[in-house]
Structures are given as C-alpha cells and as structure tokens.
Design a protein around this motif. Structure first.
Motif, PDB file in Angstrom:
ATOM      1  N   PRO A 212       0.808  -1.182  -0.252  1.00  0.00           N
ATOM      2  CA  PRO A 212      -0.123  -0.041   0.019  1.00  0.00           C
ATOM      3  C   PRO A 212       0.916   1.305   0.049  1.00  0.00           C
ATOM      4  N   ASP A 213       2.127   1.220   0.368  1.00  0.00           N
ATOM      5  CA  ASP A 213       2.955   2.449   0.463  1.00  0.00           C
ATOM      6  C   ASP A 213       3.632   2.573  -0.877  1.00  0.00           C
ATOM      7  N   LYS A 214       3.767   1.473  -1.888  1.00  0.00           N
ATOM      8  CA  LYS A 214       4.362   1.719  -3.010  1.00  0.00           C
ATOM      9  C   LYS A 214       3.660   1.970  -4.067  1.00  0.00           C
ATOM     10  N   CYS A 215       2.054   1.437  -3.981  1.00  0.00           N
ATOM     11  CA  CYS A 215       1.250   1.559  -5.167  1.00  0.00           C
ATOM     12  C   CYS A 215       0.711   2.793  -5.172  1.00  0.00           C
ATOM     13  N   ILE A 216       0.775   3.387  -6.604  1.00  0.00           N
ATOM     14  CA  ILE A 216       0.598   4.849  -6.769  1.00  0.00           C
ATOM     15  C   ILE A 216      -0.764   4.868  -7.392  1.00  0.00           C
ATOM     16  N   ASN A 217      -1.740   3.634  -7.449  1.00  0.00           N
ATOM     17  CA  ASN A 217      -3.073   3.476  -8.157  1.00  0.00           C
ATOM     18  C   ASN A 217      -3.237   4.098  -9.779  1.00  0.00           C
ATOM     19  N   ARG A 265       1.082  -4.529   6.216  1.00  0.00           N
ATOM     20  CA  ARG A 265       0.308  -3.820   7.275  1.00  0.00           C
ATOM     21  C   ARG A 265       0.693  -2.302   7.517  1.00  0.00           C
ATOM     22  N   LEU A 266       0.056  -1.487   7.912  1.00  0.00           N
ATOM     23  CA  LEU A 266       0.629  -0.412   8.441  1.00  0.00           C
ATOM     24  C   LEU A 266       0.348  -0.246   9.773  1.00  0.00           C
ATOM     25  N   ASP A 267       1.676   0.610  10.478  1.00  0.00           N
ATOM     26  CA  ASP A 267       1.704   0.693  11.755  1.00  0.00           C
ATOM     27  C   ASP A 267       0.573   1.473  12.229  1.00  0.00           C
ATOM     28  N   MET A 268       0.256   2.548  11.631  1.00  0.00           N
ATOM     29  CA  MET A 268      -0.815   3.230  12.111  1.00  0.00           C
ATOM     30  C   MET A 268      -1.655   3.736  11.206  1.00  0.00           C
ATOM     31  N   PRO A 269      -2.900   4.308  11.495  1.00  0.00           N
ATOM     32  CA  PRO A 269      -4.182   4.607  10.570  1.00  0.00           C
ATOM     33  C   PRO A 269      -3.546   5.461   9.411  1.00  0.00           C
ATOM     34  N   MET A 270      -4.043   5.261   8.111  1.00  0.00           N
ATOM     35  CA  MET A 270      -3.326   6.377   7.143  1.00  0.00           C
ATOM     36  C   MET A 270      -4.184   7.584   7.029  1.00  0.00           C
ATOM     37  N   MET A 271      -3.527   8.823   7.492  1.00  0.00           N
ATOM     38  CA  MET A 271      -3.780   9.942   7.365  1.00  0.00           C
ATOM     39  C   MET A 271      -5.140  10.461   7.855  1.00  0.00           C
TER      40      MET A 271
END
Length: 298
Positions: A212-217, A265-271
């Motif tokens: 999810p961090d590298k995907c640019i949609n 997975r993400l450590d914290m919720p996104m924005m």
C-alpha cells in the motif's frame, strides 16, 4: 529491502514466461493424445479424472500445491484455462481492445450453486453435470467432437450423437465469447474445480499482495488481471479468484505487487485526523494530530 524488491520484480518476467510455456505444453500434449487416441500423464493429472479414478495421490498433490502456491493448476495444468488465455490474446492482437479488464465483484452465490449441483449429482452417481462444467472434460469433448471427428481421427472415440456435438459447440461458443470479453470469468463463476481450488487458494502460503505504500493507483495491474480480482484504489487482491498468472507483477511501474508470504500492514492509520476527544474526524480539529502511515511486513 529495495534491492530485494528489485530482484523479485526482475524475476517475475521469466517466471511468467515459464508459466506460459508450461501451460501451452499442458494443453498441446493432451490435445495430441485426444486426437491420436493415446493416454498421457497430463490427462491423469486432471482433478476430476483423478477423482473418478480414485487417484488420491493426485488429489492430495494438487491440494498441497494449492495450499502453498495458490491456484497454479488453473494457470499451468488446465487446458481449458490456457484456451481461454489464447482466445483473450487473439482478441487483443486483433485490435478489439487494449487489454483492459476491470475488477468484478465475486459471484459467490453462482459459484456455490454450481458447486453444490455438481457435487450432488456426482454423489448420487450422475456424471453428466460434473463433466459438463469440468474444465478438462469440456475441453476433451470440444476436441473430440469439433476437431477429431471431422478429421476422421481417433477411431476409438464413441459413436456420433447429435446431442454430444451440440453440447461441444455450445460450450466452445460460450467459452470463446466469455474469454474474448472477460478473460477468466468462467473460472470464477461456473467452474466447480475453480471454486474448490479458490477456497483452498484463499488460504495459500504464497499469494499476490499489493504494497500500500508503494502503490500509486495507476491501474496497470487491474487492467491486465484476467481473473478481474484486483480492486483499486482499495489495493485488494481476491486470492480465491487469482490464478497466479504473474501478469500483474510484470506491468507494475513501481514494483508494488509481490508474490509473497504474509501481508503488508500499516503501523498506524493512514492520514486519519484525530480530534481532542480521540475520535476520528473528517478533518483535523484545532490542536488535533494527524496520523501518518508507514509500512512493515509480517
């Protein structure tokens, strides 16, 4: 980590080429065997054939393989699946469209209905319905009725019947039309073998995963996904329908798709804005904090 990603993404292209070569061999050898009237190891490896003959070793083999690697049977050993891919490829070469699949919600009810009917008729001793929708049986029927019989090949084949010819012709038309427009849609809806492998493959050790961090949609992965199981912008892959073709991994411009174990997975919720009372808001409140995201692998 970046060097590992680069190595893996560079590896996917030869893996995809190898998969295509294996799938073409797995289609060509049974086709030759059907035309010549011989048996082949690829026929004995088919799931319904193994089930009807009581070949538990073969069934256990595909169960273990699917639990580890996902639905690679569908992308390598199934001649009907390879035929669908060939039809879709011809459609693209003919200029009908640039390969532009889009995510389609899973037809769970349809899958379950066809599976229950196939299992029920098989248990009570009926073979027509299971073989009608079994991918290899359908492929063998098409080859026998539409190719071998008109050419006068395979004299050991059963006598001609108009019903068998009609079933083969209708199956061929349905497969061609579905694959030309929607790729592997048949594998995700009416195929009972695909449904069973889908349930097992959804728990596979290795699977396609989007970072999810590298995907640019950009949508490239969704555009080439013939199983129509990649959902953007949610960055979700429905691995019960994924046939592990590696098409998506070779087109991603940012190396965001991996065939891996575990989940991103993400450590914290996104924005996510957090107000003074600790509840999430649509926008940051005065004095509130904005949580940022970072990624770890498990």
């Amino acid at each position: 980590m970046l060097s590992t990603y680069s190595y893996l993404c560079g590896m996917y292209k030869p893996v995809r080429i190898a998969r295509i070569v294996i799938s073409l061999i797995a289609m060509a050898v049974p086709t030759w065997a059907l035309l010549a009237g011989y048996d082949s190891v690829f026929v004995r490896m088919q799931i319904l054939t193994a089930l009807l003959s009581g070949a538990s070793v073969c069934l256990l083999f595909w169960l273990v393989i699917t639990l580890i690697y996902g639905r690679i049977y569908c992308s390598t050993a199934c001649p009907m699946g390879t035929l669908m891919d060939c039809v879709s490829a011809v459609g693209r070469l003919a200029g009908r469209r640039r390969c532009s699949y889009r995510y389609v919600a899973p037809s769970q009810r349809t899958r379950v209905i066809f599976l229950i009917i196939a299992l029920a008729t098989f248990i009570i001793g009926g073979s027509f319905f299971p073989t009608l929708f079994d991918p290899y049986s359908s492929y063998a029927r098409m080859v026998g009725e539409l190719v071998a019989r008109p050419l006068g090949l395979n004299p050991s084949a059963v006598s001609f019947t108009a019903s068998s010819l009609a079933v083969a012709a209708v199956t061929a038309c349905a497969v061609a039309c579905a694959a030309w427009k929607n790729g592997r849609i048949g594998c995700s809806t009416v195929c009972p073998v695909g449904t069973i492998l889908g349930y097992v493959g959804s728990k596979s050790y290795f699977h396609i995963e989007i970072d999810p961090d590298k995907c640019i949609n950009c949508g490239e992965c969704e555009r080439v996904c013939k199983a129509q199981c990649i959902k953007l912008p949610e960055k979700i892959v429905n691995n019960s329908r994924c046939v592990v073709c590696f098409d998506c991994t070779t087109v991603c411009p940012n190396d965001a798709i991996l065939y891996k174990t575990g989940r991103f997975r993400l450590d914290m919720p996104m924005m996510q804005a957090v107000g003074g009372n600790g509840s999430a808001k649509g926008r940051p409140a005065a004095g509130g904090n904005v949580a940022t995201s970072s990624r770890t692998e498990k």
